[in-house]
Design a protein around this motif. Sequence first.
Motif, PDB file in Angstrom:
ATOM      1  N   SER A  41      62.031  20.118 -15.224  1.00  0.00           N
ATOM      2  CA  SER A  41      61.542  20.569 -14.031  1.00  0.00           C
ATOM      3  C   SER A  41      60.985  19.192 -13.741  1.00  0.00           C
ATOM      4  CB  SER A  41      60.385  21.455 -13.878  1.00  0.00           C
ATOM      5  OG  SER A  41      59.549  21.420 -13.182  1.00  0.00           O
ATOM      6  N   PRO A  42      61.245  19.207 -12.191  1.00  0.00           N
ATOM      7  CA  PRO A  42      60.553  17.917 -11.864  1.00  0.00           C
ATOM      8  C   PRO A  42      58.954  17.496 -11.678  1.00  0.00           C
ATOM      9  CG  PRO A  42      62.099  18.178 -10.411  1.00  0.00           C
ATOM     10  CD  PRO A  42      62.042  19.411 -11.329  1.00  0.00           C
ATOM     11  N   ASP A  43      58.841  19.163 -11.693  1.00  0.00           N
ATOM     12  CA  ASP A  43      56.800  19.147 -11.510  1.00  0.00           C
ATOM     13  C   ASP A  43      55.998  18.679 -12.957  1.00  0.00           C
ATOM     14  OD1 ASP A  43      56.800  19.552  -8.979  1.00  0.00           O
ATOM     15  OD2 ASP A  43      57.585  21.568  -9.313  1.00  0.00           O
ATOM     16  N   ASP A  44      56.849  18.502 -14.059  1.00  0.00           N
ATOM     17  CA  ASP A  44      56.289  18.453 -15.853  1.00  0.00           C
ATOM     18  C   ASP A  44      55.673  16.910 -15.867  1.00  0.00           C
ATOM     19  OD1 ASP A  44      56.933  18.951 -17.874  1.00  0.00           O
ATOM     20  OD2 ASP A  44      56.894  16.830 -18.015  1.00  0.00           O
ATOM     21  N   PRO A  45      54.360  17.471 -15.654  1.00  0.00           N
ATOM     22  CA  PRO A  45      53.576  16.224 -16.192  1.00  0.00           C
ATOM     23  C   PRO A  45      54.322  14.905 -16.581  1.00  0.00           C
ATOM     24  CG  PRO A  45      52.505  17.766 -17.631  1.00  0.00           C
ATOM     25  CD  PRO A  45      53.955  18.602 -16.732  1.00  0.00           C
TER      26      PRO A  45
ATOM     27  N   ARG B 194      56.388  12.912 -13.294  1.00  0.00           N
ATOM     28  CA  ARG B 194      55.876  13.025 -12.570  1.00  0.00           C
ATOM     29  C   ARG B 194      54.650  10.948 -12.383  1.00  0.00           C
ATOM     30  NH1 ARG B 194      53.367  18.100 -12.289  1.00  0.00           N
ATOM     31  NH2 ARG B 194      51.392  17.384 -13.202  1.00  0.00           N
ATOM     32  N   TRP B 195      54.471  11.241 -14.265  1.00  0.00           N
ATOM     33  CA  TRP B 195      53.869   9.893 -15.091  1.00  0.00           C
ATOM     34  C   TRP B 195      55.451   8.760 -14.679  1.00  0.00           C
ATOM     35  CZ3 TRP B 195      56.047   7.261 -19.162  1.00  0.00           C
ATOM     36  CH2 TRP B 195      55.499   6.251 -18.918  1.00  0.00           C
TER      37      TRP B 195
ATOM     38  N   ASP C 212      55.944   7.567 -10.568  1.00  0.00           N
ATOM     39  CA  ASP C 212      55.081   6.622 -10.589  1.00  0.00           C
ATOM     40  C   ASP C 212      54.628   5.555 -11.570  1.00  0.00           C
ATOM     41  OD1 ASP C 212      53.568   8.172  -9.106  1.00  0.00           O
ATOM     42  OD2 ASP C 212      52.012   9.189 -10.879  1.00  0.00           O
TER      43      ASP C 212
END
Length: 168
Positions: free
Chosen positions: A104-108, A111-112, A115
């Motif tokens: 999932s692109p929303d997985d922490p 996201r890390w 960044d």
Amino acid sequence: MTDLTVGGGDGDPEVDTDWGEPGLSPAERVFGWSTLEVLTPAAGDPAKPVGAIPGTAHADVQLRFAVGTPWRDLERVVRDHLDAQGLSMVDVDVLQAVPATRLSPDDPWVRWAVDSLRHTTGKEPAVLLSCSQQDSQQHLLGSVAREGLRIMAGLFWDLGEHPPGVDR
């Protein structure tokens, strides 16, 4: 994916705009659509060719498919399609099938990593749903390899300096 550009850089191969599903962008065709590739076609006996329609033919094909494809039912789906086309004499054997994968692109962790990539490259990363079906040594341009090495060095640097606050 529609915002992604495929090719167009120095030394990149030309993108065939007639390849793939009509109405999709080149990026959608490459990264987000199922494709069927004929790997090894053969007809008749290549050691003894004759000038007639061969009595037998064989092809090994590979289906690269997106998440959501009913891969466990692949043999039945292909069989039903061939039968509906009047090709019941064609044998179908699925030799290997594994599910398409994605994170999932929303997985922490995603996201890390995004960044970190943004910090390393100064560019906005394009997050594609993961696919483990492509060989890492295919179609690798030198410019992509150099950027990939730079990206991964930055990713590992950031992991050592600023690991995400996620229990794994």
